[in-house]
Design an enzyme around this catalytic site. Structure first.
Site, mmCIF file in Angstrom:
data_model
loop_
_atom_site.group_PDB
_atom_site.id
_atom_site.type_symbol
_atom_site.label_atom_id
_atom_site.label_comp_id
_atom_site.label_asym_id
_atom_site.label_seq_id
_atom_site.Cartn_x
_atom_site.Cartn_y
_atom_site.Cartn_z
ATOM 1 N N GLY A 124 41.110 67.242 92.479
ATOM 2 C CA GLY A 124 41.195 68.057 93.689
ATOM 3 C C GLY A 124 42.176 67.466 94.687
ATOM 4 N N GLY A 192 32.002 37.747 93.127
ATOM 5 C CA GLY A 192 31.307 38.656 94.035
ATOM 6 C C GLY A 192 30.179 39.340 93.287
ATOM 7 N N VAL A 247 44.066 32.360 90.440
ATOM 8 C CA VAL A 247 44.672 32.632 89.129
ATOM 9 C C VAL A 247 46.152 32.947 89.340
ATOM 10 N N ALA A 278 37.317 41.233 88.723
ATOM 11 C CA ALA A 278 36.313 41.844 89.620
ATOM 12 C C ALA A 278 36.549 41.334 91.028
ATOM 13 N N VAL A 279 37.666 41.789 91.610
ATOM 14 C CA VAL A 279 38.091 41.249 92.912
ATOM 15 C C VAL A 279 37.945 42.267 94.038
ATOM 16 N N GLY A 280 37.089 43.248 93.846
ATOM 17 C CA GLY A 280 36.856 44.244 94.892
ATOM 18 C C GLY A 280 37.329 45.626 94.456
ATOM 19 N N ALA A 329 25.928 52.863 96.720
ATOM 20 C CA ALA A 329 25.581 54.231 96.353
ATOM 21 C C ALA A 329 24.631 54.862 97.373
ATOM 22 N N HIS A 453 -3.739 41.755 96.927
ATOM 23 C CA HIS A 453 -3.675 40.438 96.304
ATOM 24 C C HIS A 453 -4.024 40.559 94.826
HETATM 25 P P1 FAD Z 1 32.185 57.412 93.471
HETATM 26 O O1 FAD Z 1 30.876 57.115 92.871
HETATM 27 O O2 FAD Z 1 33.327 56.524 93.152
HETATM 28 O O3 FAD Z 1 32.515 58.912 93.041
HETATM 29 C C1 FAD Z 1 33.737 59.513 93.308
HETATM 30 C C2 FAD Z 1 33.999 60.568 92.261
HETATM 31 O O4 FAD Z 1 35.135 61.301 92.662
HETATM 32 C C3 FAD Z 1 34.334 60.011 90.884
HETATM 33 O O5 FAD Z 1 33.692 60.790 89.908
HETATM 34 C C4 FAD Z 1 35.837 60.189 90.776
HETATM 35 O O6 FAD Z 1 36.269 60.362 89.442
HETATM 36 C C5 FAD Z 1 36.019 61.460 91.565
HETATM 37 N N1 FAD Z 1 37.351 61.646 92.130
HETATM 38 C C6 FAD Z 1 38.186 60.748 92.696
HETATM 39 N N2 FAD Z 1 39.299 61.346 93.169
HETATM 40 C C7 FAD Z 1 39.160 62.670 92.876
HETATM 41 C C8 FAD Z 1 39.963 63.804 93.102
HETATM 42 N N3 FAD Z 1 41.117 63.724 93.746
HETATM 43 N N4 FAD Z 1 39.526 64.985 92.636
HETATM 44 C C9 FAD Z 1 38.339 65.101 92.001
HETATM 45 N N5 FAD Z 1 37.540 64.065 91.769
HETATM 46 C C10 FAD Z 1 37.937 62.867 92.208
HETATM 47 N N6 FAD Z 1 26.155 50.378 94.374
HETATM 48 C C11 FAD Z 1 24.840 50.257 94.637
HETATM 49 O O7 FAD Z 1 24.374 50.746 95.676
HETATM 50 N N7 FAD Z 1 23.995 49.621 93.761
HETATM 51 C C12 FAD Z 1 24.450 49.081 92.610
HETATM 52 O O8 FAD Z 1 23.663 48.503 91.830
HETATM 53 C C13 FAD Z 1 25.836 49.189 92.307
HETATM 54 N N8 FAD Z 1 26.318 48.674 91.157
HETATM 55 C C14 FAD Z 1 27.650 48.850 90.871
HETATM 56 C C15 FAD Z 1 28.120 48.303 89.670
HETATM 57 C C16 FAD Z 1 29.462 48.446 89.346
HETATM 58 C C17 FAD Z 1 29.974 47.863 88.042
HETATM 59 C C18 FAD Z 1 30.328 49.171 90.215
HETATM 60 C C19 FAD Z 1 31.770 49.371 89.836
HETATM 61 C C20 FAD Z 1 29.860 49.693 91.402
HETATM 62 C C21 FAD Z 1 28.513 49.530 91.746
HETATM 63 N N9 FAD Z 1 27.996 50.022 92.946
HETATM 64 C C22 FAD Z 1 26.668 49.874 93.237
HETATM 65 C C23 FAD Z 1 28.847 50.725 93.933
HETATM 66 C C24 FAD Z 1 28.648 52.247 93.808
HETATM 67 O O9 FAD Z 1 28.928 52.641 92.486
HETATM 68 C C25 FAD Z 1 29.552 52.966 94.787
HETATM 69 O O10 FAD Z 1 29.343 52.473 96.091
HETATM 70 C C26 FAD Z 1 29.240 54.460 94.788
HETATM 71 O O11 FAD Z 1 29.412 55.005 93.496
HETATM 72 C C27 FAD Z 1 30.141 55.201 95.775
HETATM 73 O O12 FAD Z 1 29.861 56.559 95.721
HETATM 74 P P2 FAD Z 1 30.935 57.665 96.094
HETATM 75 O O13 FAD Z 1 30.263 58.968 95.889
HETATM 76 O O14 FAD Z 1 31.522 57.372 97.416
HETATM 77 O O15 FAD Z 1 32.123 57.484 95.053
HETATM 78 P P1 NAD Z 2 33.163 41.869 96.004
HETATM 79 O O1 NAD Z 2 33.887 42.061 97.258
HETATM 80 O O2 NAD Z 2 31.688 41.801 95.994
HETATM 81 O O3 NAD Z 2 33.649 40.521 95.289
HETATM 82 C C1 NAD Z 2 34.989 40.254 94.998
HETATM 83 C C2 NAD Z 2 35.164 38.745 94.969
HETATM 84 O O4 NAD Z 2 36.439 38.489 94.450
HETATM 85 C C3 NAD Z 2 35.090 38.132 96.356
HETATM 86 O O5 NAD Z 2 34.241 37.013 96.319
HETATM 87 C C4 NAD Z 2 36.531 37.738 96.639
HETATM 88 O O6 NAD Z 2 36.649 36.587 97.430
HETATM 89 C C5 NAD Z 2 37.047 37.482 95.238
HETATM 90 N N1 NAD Z 2 38.483 37.645 95.087
HETATM 91 C C6 NAD Z 2 39.308 38.555 95.644
HETATM 92 N N2 NAD Z 2 40.571 38.395 95.202
HETATM 93 C C7 NAD Z 2 40.540 37.348 94.335
HETATM 94 C C8 NAD Z 2 41.524 36.704 93.516
HETATM 95 N N3 NAD Z 2 42.791 37.108 93.497
HETATM 96 N N4 NAD Z 2 41.130 35.654 92.748
HETATM 97 C C9 NAD Z 2 39.845 35.235 92.743
HETATM 98 N N5 NAD Z 2 38.870 35.820 93.479
HETATM 99 C C10 NAD Z 2 39.213 36.861 94.259
HETATM 100 O O7 NAD Z 2 33.716 43.012 95.028
HETATM 101 P P2 NAD Z 2 33.255 43.428 93.575
HETATM 102 O O8 NAD Z 2 32.344 42.426 92.998
HETATM 103 O O9 NAD Z 2 34.491 43.813 92.856
HETATM 104 O O10 NAD Z 2 32.434 44.741 93.860
HETATM 105 C C11 NAD Z 2 33.049 45.856 94.546
HETATM 106 C C12 NAD Z 2 32.043 46.592 95.370
HETATM 107 O O11 NAD Z 2 31.140 47.283 94.541
HETATM 108 C C13 NAD Z 2 31.237 45.663 96.242
HETATM 109 O O12 NAD Z 2 31.753 45.706 97.533
HETATM 110 C C14 NAD Z 2 29.864 46.204 96.210
HETATM 111 O O13 NAD Z 2 29.577 46.846 97.436
HETATM 112 C C15 NAD Z 2 29.852 47.247 95.117
HETATM 113 N N6 NAD Z 2 28.873 46.814 94.118
HETATM 114 C C16 NAD Z 2 27.573 46.767 94.489
HETATM 115 C C17 NAD Z 2 26.633 46.320 93.588
HETATM 116 C C18 NAD Z 2 25.213 46.260 94.016
HETATM 117 O O14 NAD Z 2 24.873 46.854 95.021
HETATM 118 N N7 NAD Z 2 24.342 45.581 93.287
HETATM 119 C C19 NAD Z 2 26.995 45.937 92.314
HETATM 120 C C20 NAD Z 2 28.330 45.987 91.984
HETATM 121 C C21 NAD Z 2 29.259 46.446 92.894
#
Ligand code: FAD
Ligand code: NAD
Length: 477
Positions: A124, A192, A247, A278-280, A329, A453
């Site tokens: 979109g 992270g 790195v 996994a750097v953000g 999420a 408890h």
């Molecule tokens: P998203 O979930 O990213 O959804 C966006 C959607 O839009 C996607 O389907 C994408 O394909 C679609 N999209 C993008 N651009 C377009 C476009 N132009 N047109 C149409 N569709 C498009 N958060 C937690 O709270 N708990 C967790 O345990 C957790 N674990 C995670 C583990 C991993 C490995 C990762 C990567 C993330 C995790 N997160 C977790 C973070 C969480 O997934 C996100 O914060 C959340 O999904 C964000 O929701 P959103 O709806 O903003 O975006």
């Molecule tokens: P993060 O921000 O948690 O961690 C990234 C880490 O990478 C940081 O510690 C940062 O200092 C480090 N980093 C950045 N650049 C680097 C480099 N060049 N070399 C080495 N280290 C470097 O991000 P993430 O782990 O990628 O997760 C992304 C987001 O997804 C998070 O912000 C989190 O909100 C969401 N997430 C949430 C959950 C959960 O709620 N359980 C699980 C997974 C992901």
């Protein structure tokens, strides 16, 4: 444009922000469309975004599977249970994860149908006049329009030039959910949330895991005491966490990846089977809107919104990972509901101060509110109560006694300002603290609440009692 292509609301993005917004809009009687481009492993549209497809759900499925394996191997001896010959069948574990994802994403499609939401599969793009252009996977272009647009395009992993993803040996979080066997050696750039969760999965299954973290502080957003305990536990589990590690180069050679990095002790190189970057994550704003519909971004590249989640374009809203705030999420979903209600004419509010955050490692780490270090640096006068799980009868019975609960309250008003938990079921226990803080409870309120408890939740109550040195099952100092 005929009436089939004209909506009250179009949501771009079907993740936990977008699909929840679409459902709430439909519940409120608004004619709603959702455009999402995600394609699942089976090459079919798959709603649910990052969270359901390649984020929260699949990572937790693998964390559960690997936890069972780990427990069978090392966690049952003290219960007198002898287990031998435990094997992990990685393809079956991955299939289980994919089946869970399939059921949940299919569930969202079902909810869309039940709520009469028009679902479009494709990319979109917001055009002028609140028209949305949809480009399907095969390049076909169509267009729909609405009175209101919700941008919910989410985020994607940040890639770094020193470690280019090849989806063979060097992968991002999505690739790390799909290894076909346990890598003998695994590197993770970034200690992270994702690095620790996915590093834990493969470590439990037998990988030797090294995490290369650029910063010198481990989990800087987490309460200091909790972060220190977490680091100690992860080290005990065999995770090799190298801090201040940069790195410089990662290259795949055959089935191995050579990683060169530098830290305080000099230059190093290691050979690994797999490397996870996994750097953000960064917001998906590329090509999301046409130059004729310029949506303003902030200095970090997130879509700028006001207090009702409206962008600089009237009736164009943005939510979730696309905007400021934690990338979680439940935060995205909350904003989805709120924006739907704004569009309907209501005045919803979100209490951003009480968004819980959980890291699903073992032990789990969960928190809500402010950390001790943050409050102290802001000059707040606080009192703190902590309670170790080692003093909890239920944790003892579980054989899971690592960690503690920490309650921080205002010295002046006794209002709870932060709760930090590391230990068993922290992800579930934090909900009580969130509810307490949502109602501006004092530590005394929590301490006066009767808990069953023996439960782990008693540890939260004891920590609240400890705030005023009234804990029963530990000496109060
Ligand atoms: P998203 O979930 O990213 O959804 C966006 C959607 O839009 C996607 O389907 C994408 O394909 C679609 N999209 C993008 N651009 C377009 C476009 N132009 N047109 C149409 N569709 C498009 N958060 C937690 O709270 N708990 C967790 O345990 C957790 N674990 C995670 C583990 C991993 C490995 C990762 C990567 C993330 C995790 N997160 C977790 C973070 C969480 O997934 C996100 O914060 C959340 O999904 C964000 O929701 P959103 O709806 O903003 O975006
Ligand atoms: P993060 O921000 O948690 O961690 C990234 C880490 O990478 C940081 O510690 C940062 O200092 C480090 N980093 C950045 N650049 C680097 C480099 N060049 N070399 C080495 N280290 C470097 O991000 P993430 O782990 O990628 O997760 C992304 C987001 O997804 C998070 O912000 C989190 O909100 C969401 N997430 C949430 C959950 C959960 O709620 N359980 C699980 C997974 C992901």
């Amino acid at each position: 444009m005929n009436s089939d292509n004209k909506f009250d609301v179009i949501v771009i993005g079907g993740g936990p922000g977008g699909y929840v917004a679409a459902i709430r809009c439909a519940q409120l009687g608004l004619k709603t469309a959702c455009v999402d481009e995600f394609t699942g492993k089976d090459n079919k549209p798959s709603l649910g975004g990052t969270c359901l497809n390649v984020g929260c759900i699949p990572s937790k499925a693998l964390l559960e599977s690997s936890h069972h394996y780990e427990q069978l191997n090392h966690g049952l001896d003290q219960h007198g249970i002898k287990v031998s010959g435990v094997k992990i069948d990685v393809p079956t574990m991955i299939k289980n994860k994919d089946d869970i994802v399939g059921r949940l994403t299919g569930g969202i499609s079902g909810l869309f149908k039940a709520n009469k939401i028009s679902s479009f599969h494709g990319r979109g793009k917001l055009l002028a006049g609140k028209n949305v252009e949809i480009t399907s996977a095969d390049g076909e272009v169509s267009s729909i329009s609405a009175n209101n647009i919700i941008l919910a395009a989410g985020s994607r992993p940040i890639h770094i030039p020193s470690a280019p993803i090849d989806n063979k040996c060097i992968v991002d979080s999505t690739g790390a959910l799909n290894f076909d066997k346990t890598p003998k050696t695994l590197g993770v750039i970034g200690a992270g949330v994702i690095g620790l969760e996915l590093g834990s999965v493969w470590s439990r299954l037998g990988s030797e895991v090294v995490l290369l973290e650029a910063q010198d502080t481990f989990l800087p957003a987490v309460d200091l005491k909790v972060a220190a305990e977490a680091k100690r536990q992860f080290k005990k589990q065999g995770l090799d966490i190298k801090m201040s590690a940069r790195v410089t180069k990662a290259t795949t050679k055959g089935n191995k990846v050579l990683v060169e990095y530098e830290d305080a002790s000099g230059d190093h190189s290691i050979e690994l089977d797999k490397l996870i970057v996994a750097v953000g994550r960064r917001p998906n704003t590329d090509n999301l809107f046409a130059p004729e519909a310029p949506v303003e971004l902030d200095e970090r590249g997130f879509v700028e919104v006001d207090e009702i989640w409206q962008t600089n374009q009237p009736s164009v809203y943005a939510i979730g990972d696309l905007i400021r705030g934690p990338m979680l999420a439940h935060k995205a979903s909350e904003e989805g509901v709120a924006v739907a209600e704004v569009i309907y004419g209501e005045e919803p509010e979100i209490n951003y101060d009480v968004i819980p955050s959980v890291i699903y490692t073992n032990p789990e780490i969960a928190s809500v509110g402010q950390t001790e270090q943050h409050l102290k640096s802001a000059g707040e006068k606080i009192k703190i109560g902590t309670f170790p799980f080692a003093a909890s009868g239920r944790a003892q019975a579980l054989g899971d006694t690592n960690g503690m609960v920490k309650v921080i309250a205002s010295e002046e008003t006794d209002q709870i300002l932060g709760v930090h938990i590391i230990g068993p079921q922290a992800s579930e226990l934090i909900a009580e603290a969130v509810l307490a803080m949502e109602y501006s409870a004092s530590s005394e309120d929590l301490a006066l609440t009767i808990h069953a408890h023996p439960t782990l939740s008693e540890a939260l109550r004891e920590a609240a009692l400890a705030v005023d040195k009234k804990a029963i099952h530990i000496p109060n100092r």
